[in-house]
Write a protein that holds these residues in place. Structure first.
Motif, PDB file in Angstrom:
ATOM      1  N   ILE A 189     -37.952 -13.773  46.676  1.00 20.59           N
ATOM      2  CA  ILE A 189     -37.697 -15.518  46.743  1.00 20.59           C
ATOM      3  C   ILE A 189     -36.309 -16.050  46.988  1.00 20.59           C
ATOM      4  O   ILE A 189     -35.781 -17.299  46.500  1.00 20.59           O
ATOM      5  CB  ILE A 189     -38.442 -16.367  45.114  1.00 20.59           C
ATOM      6  N   ILE A 190     -35.484 -14.283  45.802  1.00 24.04           N
ATOM      7  CA  ILE A 190     -34.373 -14.732  44.921  1.00 24.04           C
ATOM      8  C   ILE A 190     -33.858 -14.844  46.143  1.00 24.04           C
ATOM      9  O   ILE A 190     -32.576 -15.776  46.459  1.00 24.04           O
ATOM     10  CB  ILE A 190     -34.042 -13.552  44.595  1.00 24.04           C
TER      11      ILE A 190
ATOM     12  N   LYS B 187     -45.247  -8.547  43.197  1.00 21.69           N
ATOM     13  CA  LYS B 187     -44.505  -9.316  42.151  1.00 21.69           C
ATOM     14  C   LYS B 187     -43.938  -9.409  41.932  1.00 21.69           C
ATOM     15  O   LYS B 187     -42.521 -10.209  42.722  1.00 21.69           O
ATOM     16  CB  LYS B 187     -45.827  -9.745  40.586  1.00 21.69           C
ATOM     17  N   LYS B 188     -42.646  -8.121  42.103  1.00 28.35           N
ATOM     18  CA  LYS B 188     -42.044  -8.188  41.741  1.00 28.35           C
ATOM     19  C   LYS B 188     -41.006  -8.343  43.266  1.00 28.35           C
ATOM     20  O   LYS B 188     -39.468  -8.461  43.504  1.00 28.35           O
ATOM     21  CB  LYS B 188     -40.886  -6.737  41.344  1.00 28.35           C
TER      22      LYS B 188
ATOM     23  N   THR C 230     -34.684  -6.165  48.877  1.00 23.72           N
ATOM     24  CA  THR C 230     -35.802  -6.672  49.203  1.00 23.72           C
ATOM     25  C   THR C 230     -36.302  -5.564  50.374  1.00 23.72           C
ATOM     26  O   THR C 230     -38.109  -5.819  49.693  1.00 23.72           O
ATOM     27  CB  THR C 230     -36.346  -7.910  49.513  1.00 23.72           C
TER      28      THR C 230
ATOM     29  N   TRP D 201     -47.619  -9.683  50.665  1.00 28.23           N
ATOM     30  CA  TRP D 201     -48.840 -10.502  49.445  1.00 28.23           C
ATOM     31  C   TRP D 201     -50.093 -10.111  50.001  1.00 28.23           C
ATOM     32  O   TRP D 201     -50.556 -10.013  48.520  1.00 28.23           O
ATOM     33  CB  TRP D 201     -48.626 -12.229  49.535  1.00 28.23           C
TER      34      TRP D 201
ATOM     35  N   GLY E 259     -40.569 -11.488  43.921  1.00 29.39           N
ATOM     36  CA  GLY E 259     -39.711 -12.347  43.314  1.00 29.39           C
ATOM     37  C   GLY E 259     -38.195 -11.594  43.401  1.00 29.39           C
ATOM     38  O   GLY E 259     -37.578 -12.691  44.054  1.00 29.39           O
TER      39      GLY E 259
END
Length: 158
Positions: free
Chosen positions: A85-86, A78-79, A121, A67, A82
């Motif tokens: 978070i998934i 951002k990707k 990730t 971040w 994302g």
């Protein structure tokens, strides 16, 4: 916002997710889990909380480090977040499937998807911040072990 604030926010989120998963896990560990067949390599119950706490801390540090690069690599960050978070969401869902629904087969299918999302990730994080990527390796290893454990429990109790 500096790097340490971002890590602190990520830590709060990760620990909250872990806590929410523990709400469904704890009753089943006391009532259901002792009644099912487990493989010889099943760790003692007391080991899970400290391991998961450490993993959530490592995940939070990794997310905060990624971040922190948002100004330099906006789209990539951002990707990557994302995907983070998934996988964090899938992490929580696994607890509900395995311990809440007491369904090792459904949890096994889901943990395979979880492991793939953690790996993706990791690949995204390591391109942005090598340390962040490396911090996910224990998580990948533990979820890999958990998948083998999950598969064994399903097989022994089908």
């Amino acid at each position: 916002m500096n790097k340490f604030v971002k890590i602190a926010i990520a830590l709060i989120v990760c620990l909250a997710v872990g806590y929410s998963a523990s709400l469904v896990t704890r009753p089943s560990v006391a009532e259901w889990y002792p009644t099912i067949e487990k493989p010889f390599f099943n760790p003692p119950n007391w080991i899970f909380m400290p391991v998961w706490t450490l993993l959530y801390i490592l995940m939070a540090i990794a997310a905060g480090l990624v971040w922190d690069k948002i100004k330099e690599q906006n789209e990539e960050v951002k990707k990557a977040l994302g995907f983070f978070i998934i996988q964090l969401t899938l992490n929580t869902i696994w607890s509900y499937l395995f311990f809440g629904l007491k369904n090792p087969m459904l949890a096994l299918i889901e943990i395979a998807l979880l492991w793939l999302m953690i790996y993706e990730t990791y690949l995204k994080f390591i391109k942005i911040n090598k340390t962040a990527g490396y911090l996910l390796i224990p998580y990948l290893a533990w979820v890999g072990f958990a998948a083998i454990l999950n598969a064994s429990i399903w097989w022994l109790n089908k």
